[in-house]
Structure formats: C-alpha cells, structure tokens
Design an enzyme around this catalytic site. Structure first.
Site, PDB file in Angstrom:
ATOM      1  N   TRP A 288     -36.802  13.724 103.562  1.00 39.66           N
ATOM      2  CA  TRP A 288     -36.842  14.613 104.646  1.00 39.66           C
ATOM      3  C   TRP A 288     -36.515  13.590 105.915  1.00 39.66           C
ATOM      4  CZ3 TRP A 288     -41.644  18.289 104.599  1.00 39.66           C
ATOM      5  CH2 TRP A 288     -41.195  19.327 103.537  1.00 39.66           C
ATOM      6  N   LYS A 289     -36.439  12.230 105.591  1.00 39.55           N
ATOM      7  CA  LYS A 289     -36.154  11.374 106.738  1.00 39.55           C
ATOM      8  C   LYS A 289     -37.141  11.951 108.156  1.00 39.55           C
ATOM      9  CE  LYS A 289     -31.497  10.881 105.025  1.00 39.55           C
ATOM     10  NZ  LYS A 289     -30.292  10.372 105.199  1.00 39.55           N
TER      11      LYS A 289
ATOM     12  N   SER B 243     -24.910  13.271 100.238  1.00 38.62           N
ATOM     13  CA  SER B 243     -24.205  14.430 100.224  1.00 38.62           C
ATOM     14  C   SER B 243     -24.263  15.198  99.038  1.00 38.62           C
ATOM     15  CB  SER B 243     -22.782  14.184 100.743  1.00 38.62           C
ATOM     16  OG  SER B 243     -22.808  13.567 102.117  1.00 38.62           O
TER      17      SER B 243
ATOM     18  N   GLY C  92     -31.118  14.077 101.061  1.00 34.56           N
ATOM     19  CA  GLY C  92     -31.506  14.119 102.382  1.00 34.56           C
ATOM     20  C   GLY C  92     -31.059  15.847 103.075  1.00 34.56           C
ATOM     21  N   GLY C  93     -30.028  15.929 103.670  1.00 34.00           N
ATOM     22  CA  GLY C  93     -29.730  17.249 104.416  1.00 34.00           C
ATOM     23  C   GLY C  93     -29.964  18.421 103.530  1.00 34.00           C
TER      24      GLY C  93
END
Ligand code: PGA
Length: 258
Positions: A13-14, A216, A237-238
């Site tokens: 989740w950073k 990605s 991530g995203g």
C-alpha cells in the site's frame, strides 16, 4: 510452478490509507472473498503503512480472515531495540501479528539510501524473528538499456542473501521489480520477467524459494504473468489499493486460472 511453491499475492500500500480507510478496505475485501475457496487462494499478504498495521490486524481477526490474509510491513530496522529514533524493530512487528516484511524496495533504496548491506542485515534479522522477508531487486531503465540487467540483478540477489543458509532461503520470498515498471503502467513483458526470475532462481540456488513479479501488475495483465512457470505471484502497488482489483489479482493466482 514447483509444487511446493504456493503462489503469493502481496499488496504494497506504500504511503496510502488512514486507519479508517484500511478498516473499510478489509471489510469490503471480506465481502468480495465470500464464496472464494480459501484452500485454493494464494497466500494473500497486505502491507499497510505502520500506522494501520494494528487496525488491519484487528479487522482481519474480527472477520475471521487471519488464516487467509496475512499481515506484512513495508520496512523495518534490523536491530532489536535501542536509540534509533523513528525506527521499528522486528520484535515490534511480531507484536502486531505481522508475519511478512518487504525489504529493499526500490523506493527505499532510492529515497532513503538503503544499501545492499543494510538489506542483507534486515533479511537476516527478519528470519531470526520469524518474519518472512520479501526482498526486492530490479534494474533501472538506464541499466536495462545498457544491457546490465542480468549482472545487476544477480549482484543484488547475492548481496541481499549473503550468509543466508539454504534452509532459510527456502522460506524467504524475492520480488523482481524492474524500476521502470513500478507505478508507470509499463509492465515488463511476461516472457522477459520469466527469464529474469529464472536467473534469480539460479542465483538463489533453491527450488522452493518463491519469486514474485512487481511493477504495474494489473487485472488486465496478471493472467499472462501468472501463466509463466517461474513467476510465483505478485508484489502489487497501485492495483492493490482497491479491494475489487486486488481480489481479481488473487483469483488470477488460483489454480484454475494458472
Ligand atoms: P505498482 O508498484 O504495482 O504500483 O507498479 C509495485 C511496487 O512498487 O511494489
């Protein structure tokens, strides 16, 4: 995929999500996982910021998800205790039911001066404290264009795993994350990711080590990546910030889809 390598889908989740947002995510995730066979699920690991670890741990417990979705941290200090202002120790993570820890992410190497020696010390400390390290490696665009990918990644793996025994290597997880693919929408070609991960596996020297792809990874490219024999899952991530897309990634790592 080697039969002893259970797939992993790890959410990084950073620096996103307050405690309320984290709790909401787990509640929505719980609903979306209803009817999904827990036995066939990959190891799902959620790595929130430190400030939401306790909340996510409690939410997973309350919703009976603790044996299905595991908790990871995004970093830690290698030392046990001491005068290290702003740092978090392995023991403190264990205290919050954390069982995985991302180490040497390229953002930490680039913005916080993490070194190979530091990543190695942290990986050893994690293993000594019953935390499973997820050690990140990967080349920059300039290194790729200069034909240095293989040498760079091999050296990073050797440095990160220096002094780590074959038994310990079976437990840890690596993530191949080409820096140019992180957060850019430019995913690495699946066959090329498979090739580099095969090289990493040779360098590790142990067939059981799980090696993930990161950079990605999204619902629309995950199937091609997961179809590759060397790729054991993802560090995401995203696409892990929304429960619906994270669940799509989890489902793509289930046996019927592989
Ligand atoms: P991304 O990030 O999926 O947003 O590219 C991956 C990572 O940094 O681990």
């Amino acid at each position: 995929m080697h039969p002893s390598r259970k797939p992993v889908m790890a959410a990084n989740w950073k620096m996103f999500k307050t405690t309320a947002e984290a709790a909401q995510f787990i509640e929505t995730l719980h609903g979306l996982l209803d009817g999904v066979s827990k036995d066939d699920m990959p190891t799902a690991v959620i790595c929130p910021p430190y400030t939401a670890l306790s909340t996510v741990s409690q939410s997973l417990g309350q919703l009976n998800l603790s044996n299905t979705v595991f908790l990871g941290a995004q970093n830690m200090e290698s030392k046990a205790d001491g005068a290290f202002t702003g740092e978090i120790s392995p023991r403190m993570l264990r205290d919050l039911n954390v069982s995985y820890v991302v180490l040497g992410h390229s953002e930490r190497r680039e913005y916080y001066n993490e070194t190979d020696a530091g990543v190695n010390a942290k990986a050893k400390a994690a293993l000594e404290n019953n935390l499973i390290p997820i050690v990140c490696v990967g080349e920059s665009l300039a290194q790729r264009e200069a034909g240095q990918t293989d040498a760079w990644v091999t050296r990073q793996v050797e440095a990160a795993l220096d002094g780590i025994t074959p038994e310990q290597r079976k437990k840890l997880i690596l993530a191949y994350e080409p820096i140019w693919a992180i957060g850019t929408g430019k995913v690495c070609d699946a066959a090329e990711a498979n090739r580099v991960i095969g090289l990493i596996r040779q360098t590790v020297g142990v067939a059981e080590t799980r090696i993930l792809y990161g950079g990605s990874m999204k619902p629309d490219n995950v199937e091609g990546l997961m179809a590759q024999p060397e790729i054991d899952g993802g560090l995401v991530g995203g696409a892990s910030l929304e429960p619906a897309s994270y669940v799509q990634l989890i489902k793509a790592a289930m046996p019927l889809n592989v």
